[in-house]
Write a protein that holds these residues in place. Structure first.
Motif, PDB file in Angstrom:
ATOM      1  N   LYS A 125       0.827  -1.196   0.000  1.00 45.90           N
ATOM      2  CA  LYS A 125       0.000   0.000   0.000  1.00 45.90           C
ATOM      3  C   LYS A 125       0.868   1.257   0.000  1.00 45.90           C
ATOM      4  CE  LYS A 125      -3.755   2.256   2.514  1.00 45.90           C
ATOM      5  NZ  LYS A 125      -4.555   2.265   3.756  1.00 45.90           N
ATOM      6  N   GLY A 126       0.592   2.155  -0.942  1.00 48.15           N
ATOM      7  CA  GLY A 126       1.328   3.404  -1.023  1.00 48.15           C
ATOM      8  C   GLY A 126       2.511   3.383  -1.952  1.00 48.15           C
ATOM      9  N   VAL A 127       2.970   2.207  -2.376  1.00 47.08           N
ATOM     10  CA  VAL A 127       4.114   2.112  -3.283  1.00 47.08           C
ATOM     11  C   VAL A 127       3.690   2.517  -4.690  1.00 47.08           C
ATOM     12  CG1 VAL A 127       5.716   0.517  -4.419  1.00 47.08           C
ATOM     13  CG2 VAL A 127       5.348   0.370  -1.958  1.00 47.08           C
ATOM     14  N   LYS A 128       4.431   3.452  -5.274  1.00 43.06           N
ATOM     15  CA  LYS A 128       4.114   3.918  -6.623  1.00 43.06           C
ATOM     16  C   LYS A 128       4.398   2.821  -7.643  1.00 43.06           C
ATOM     17  CE  LYS A 128       3.495   8.044  -4.850  1.00 43.06           C
ATOM     18  NZ  LYS A 128       2.139   8.584  -4.615  1.00 43.06           N
ATOM     19  N   ARG A 129       5.633   2.313  -7.631  1.00 40.67           N
ATOM     20  CA  ARG A 129       6.049   1.240  -8.523  1.00 40.67           C
ATOM     21  C   ARG A 129       7.112   0.380  -7.840  1.00 40.67           C
ATOM     22  NH1 ARG A 129       5.691   2.866 -14.032  1.00 40.67           N
ATOM     23  NH2 ARG A 129       3.632   3.784 -14.357  1.00 40.67           N
ATOM     24  N   PRO A 130       7.012  -0.942  -7.939  1.00 38.13           N
ATOM     25  CA  PRO A 130       8.103  -1.783  -7.445  1.00 38.13           C
ATOM     26  C   PRO A 130       9.372  -1.551  -8.263  1.00 38.13           C
ATOM     27  CG  PRO A 130       6.085  -3.056  -7.656  1.00 38.13           C
ATOM     28  CD  PRO A 130       5.841  -1.736  -8.345  1.00 38.13           C
ATOM     29  N   ALA A 131      10.510  -1.815  -7.661  1.00 41.74           N
ATOM     30  CA  ALA A 131      11.798  -1.604  -8.323  1.00 41.74           C
ATOM     31  C   ALA A 131      12.643  -2.869  -8.255  1.00 41.74           C
ATOM     32  CB  ALA A 131      12.545  -0.454  -7.660  1.00 41.74           C
ATOM     33  N   LEU A 132      13.335  -3.167  -9.351  1.00 38.33           N
ATOM     34  CA  LEU A 132      14.314  -4.248  -9.350  1.00 38.33           C
ATOM     35  C   LEU A 132      15.604  -3.712  -8.741  1.00 38.33           C
ATOM     36  CD1 LEU A 132      13.789  -5.929 -12.835  1.00 38.33           C
ATOM     37  CD2 LEU A 132      13.647  -7.079 -10.619  1.00 38.33           C
ATOM     38  N   ALA A 133      16.087  -4.400  -7.721  1.00 38.32           N
ATOM     39  CA  ALA A 133      17.242  -3.911  -6.969  1.00 38.32           C
ATOM     40  C   ALA A 133      18.326  -4.979  -6.937  1.00 38.32           C
ATOM     41  CB  ALA A 133      16.812  -3.541  -5.547  1.00 38.32           C
ATOM     42  N   THR A 134      19.452  -4.701  -7.563  1.00 41.44           N
ATOM     43  CA  THR A 134      20.505  -5.708  -7.633  1.00 41.44           C
ATOM     44  C   THR A 134      21.683  -5.343  -6.735  1.00 41.44           C
ATOM     45  OG1 THR A 134      21.827  -7.036  -9.182  1.00 41.44           O
ATOM     46  CG2 THR A 134      21.744  -4.669  -9.587  1.00 41.44           C
ATOM     47  N   ILE A 135      22.331  -6.372  -6.200  1.00 43.17           N
ATOM     48  CA  ILE A 135      23.511  -6.188  -5.357  1.00 43.17           C
ATOM     49  C   ILE A 135      24.755  -6.230  -6.246  1.00 43.17           C
ATOM     50  CG2 ILE A 135      24.867  -7.111  -3.448  1.00 43.17           C
ATOM     51  CD1 ILE A 135      22.175  -6.061  -2.579  1.00 43.17           C
ATOM     52  N   MET A 136      25.616  -5.224  -6.091  1.00 39.35           N
ATOM     53  CA  MET A 136      26.809  -5.089  -6.924  1.00 39.35           C
ATOM     54  C   MET A 136      28.058  -5.065  -6.039  1.00 39.35           C
ATOM     55  SD  MET A 136      25.421  -4.469 -10.059  1.00 39.35           S
ATOM     56  CE  MET A 136      26.487  -3.415 -11.032  1.00 39.35           C
ATOM     57  N   PRO A 137      29.206  -5.550  -6.559  1.00 41.04           N
ATOM     58  CA  PRO A 137      30.442  -5.539  -5.767  1.00 41.04           C
ATOM     59  C   PRO A 137      31.143  -4.182  -5.801  1.00 41.04           C
ATOM     60  CG  PRO A 137      30.862  -6.542  -7.903  1.00 41.04           C
ATOM     61  CD  PRO A 137      29.383  -6.248  -7.852  1.00 41.04           C
ATOM     62  N   SER A 138      31.782  -3.844  -4.693  1.00 45.78           N
ATOM     63  CA  SER A 138      32.595  -2.627  -4.619  1.00 45.78           C
ATOM     64  C   SER A 138      33.970  -2.998  -4.085  1.00 45.78           C
ATOM     65  CB  SER A 138      31.940  -1.592  -3.699  1.00 45.78           C
ATOM     66  OG  SER A 138      32.072  -1.970  -2.341  1.00 45.78           O
ATOM     67  N   THR A 139      34.829  -2.009  -3.936  1.00 48.67           N
ATOM     68  CA  THR A 139      36.172  -2.277  -3.428  1.00 48.67           C
ATOM     69  C   THR A 139      36.171  -2.659  -1.949  1.00 48.67           C
ATOM     70  OG1 THR A 139      36.438   0.097  -2.996  1.00 48.67           O
ATOM     71  CG2 THR A 139      37.313  -0.753  -5.082  1.00 48.67           C
ATOM     72  N   ASN A 140      35.031  -2.480  -1.288  1.00 49.87           N
ATOM     73  CA  ASN A 140      34.971  -2.803   0.144  1.00 49.87           C
ATOM     74  C   ASN A 140      33.646  -3.459   0.513  1.00 49.87           C
ATOM     75  OD1 ASN A 140      35.901  -2.848   2.830  1.00 49.87           O
ATOM     76  ND2 ASN A 140      34.837  -0.937   3.296  1.00 49.87           N
TER      77      ASN A 140
END
Length: 332
Positions: free
Chosen positions: A118-133
């Motif tokens: 309820k209240g969410v405009k649009r769902p989003a695809l959220a991916t986990i990405m690697p970083s230097t830390n």
């Protein structure tokens, strides 16, 4: 915990899905609903000599492919493997859904079959990405090619909750992807989003540039689905480029091969950090249920890890935590 798996989504279905499900049962103690052609799945279990312990096969007719109209998941192909997988979550039979099938169909199905919070405009695809830390989350990566500023605001809240609950990052730093760090940079979308995010109940650090997330300068990257998808594919391409480059360097001569043997352990650790199989699944945040997209070319190891992500999402009650945080925005 019961997790529904689309057995016929992805390039390596159903065999790798079956093997991944069996691994997840052994390692995580989950119960699996494997959704697809019942007769074919039973025969593959026998051929692969895989244990069916804690795995229940749910029959479904056909699949929805990338060439199909994604909206068919609602009616014309509601009985396909993905459609039935999502239906099990919407009916409360399963706690989470995982599919490596059509991204567009999963977004439509997650939004319309499972439904939005309820209240969410649009769902989003959220991916986990690697970083230097460690890792950072990028959203949206393709569910919404065009966005409004208030949508980016909600993405920031949902991404912050996920990174804190699942990735154990306290007070995650949120950055708005832009062409510069100055407050006046960007399109109308970024200018409006910057204003909203500055007042939001998240740890907003302002505008960031494309190099910043990889250098571990933020934990959540917020952008529209078009920009996010382009960014994602460039990073994936660079990962593949580096793997080829390392292989070329370490096979040029005998000294290079010796160098490879001496650094093999470290190189493997680095390769694992940029391998999508280690993360497993991309959550569709904003649905009224746990919906995860596995990579289309996932193998058994990747499916197992996608199931692990879904299990943690449910176990840590991320859905209710997102709902609670969105209330602080006055969205509900």
């Amino acid at each position: 915990m019961k997790i529904a798996i689309d057995a016929f989504g992805g390039d390596n279905s159903p065999d790798e899905v079956i093997k991944g499900a069996a691994l997840a049962v052994e390692e995580y103690g989950v119960e699996i609903f494997l959704v697809g052609d019942k007769q074919l799945l039973k025969s593959r279990f026998d051929t692969l000599s895989v244990s069916g312990r804690n795995v229940e096969i749910i029959h479904a007719d056909g699949i929805i492919g990338v060439e199909d109209n994604p909206t068919d998941i609602r009616k014309a192909k509601a009985g396909c493997s993905m459609g039935m997988t999502l239906k099990l979550v919407s009916q409360g039979v399963a706690n989470a859904a995982v599919s490596a099938g059509s991204t567009a169909a999963l977004v439509v199905g997650g939004t319309m079959v499972v439904g939005r919070l309820k209240g969410v405009k649009r769902p989003a695809l959220a991916t986990i990405m690697p970083s230097t830390n460690g890792f950072y989350m990028l959203l949206d990566v393709g569910a919404n090619l065009e966005c409004r500023a208030e949508m980016l605001l909600q993405f920031a809240v949902m991404g912050s909750v996920y990174m804190e609950k699942i990735m154990n990052i306290k007070n995650p730093r949120v950055g708005l992807l832009n062409v510069g760090t100055e407050d006046k940079k960007g399109r109308e979308l970024e200018l409006k989003a910057l204003s909203l995010l500055s007042e939001a109940p998240v740890n907003f650090i302002g505008n960031i540039e494309g190099r910043d997330p990889i250098l571990a300068r933020c934990d959540v990257v917020v952008t529209d689905g078009f920009t996010g998808n382009v960014y994602l594919k460039v990073v994936e391409g660079m990962g593949s480029f580096m793997k080829v480059g390392f292989k070329t360097i370490f096979t040029t001569n005998i000294a290079a091969k010796i160098g490879y043997l001496l650094s093999k352990k470290g190189l493997k650790k680095f390769a694992d950090s940029i391998d999508y199989k280690e993360v497993g699944g991309t959550p569709l945040l904003g649905c009224n249920g746990a919906v995860f997209k596995a990579h289309g070319s996932s193998d058994a190891h990747a499916f197992k890890n996608a199931i692990r992500q879904a299990r943690e999402f449910v176990k840590r009650d991320v859905l209710r935590e997102i709902e609670k945080n969105l209330k602080e925005l006055g969205s509900l």
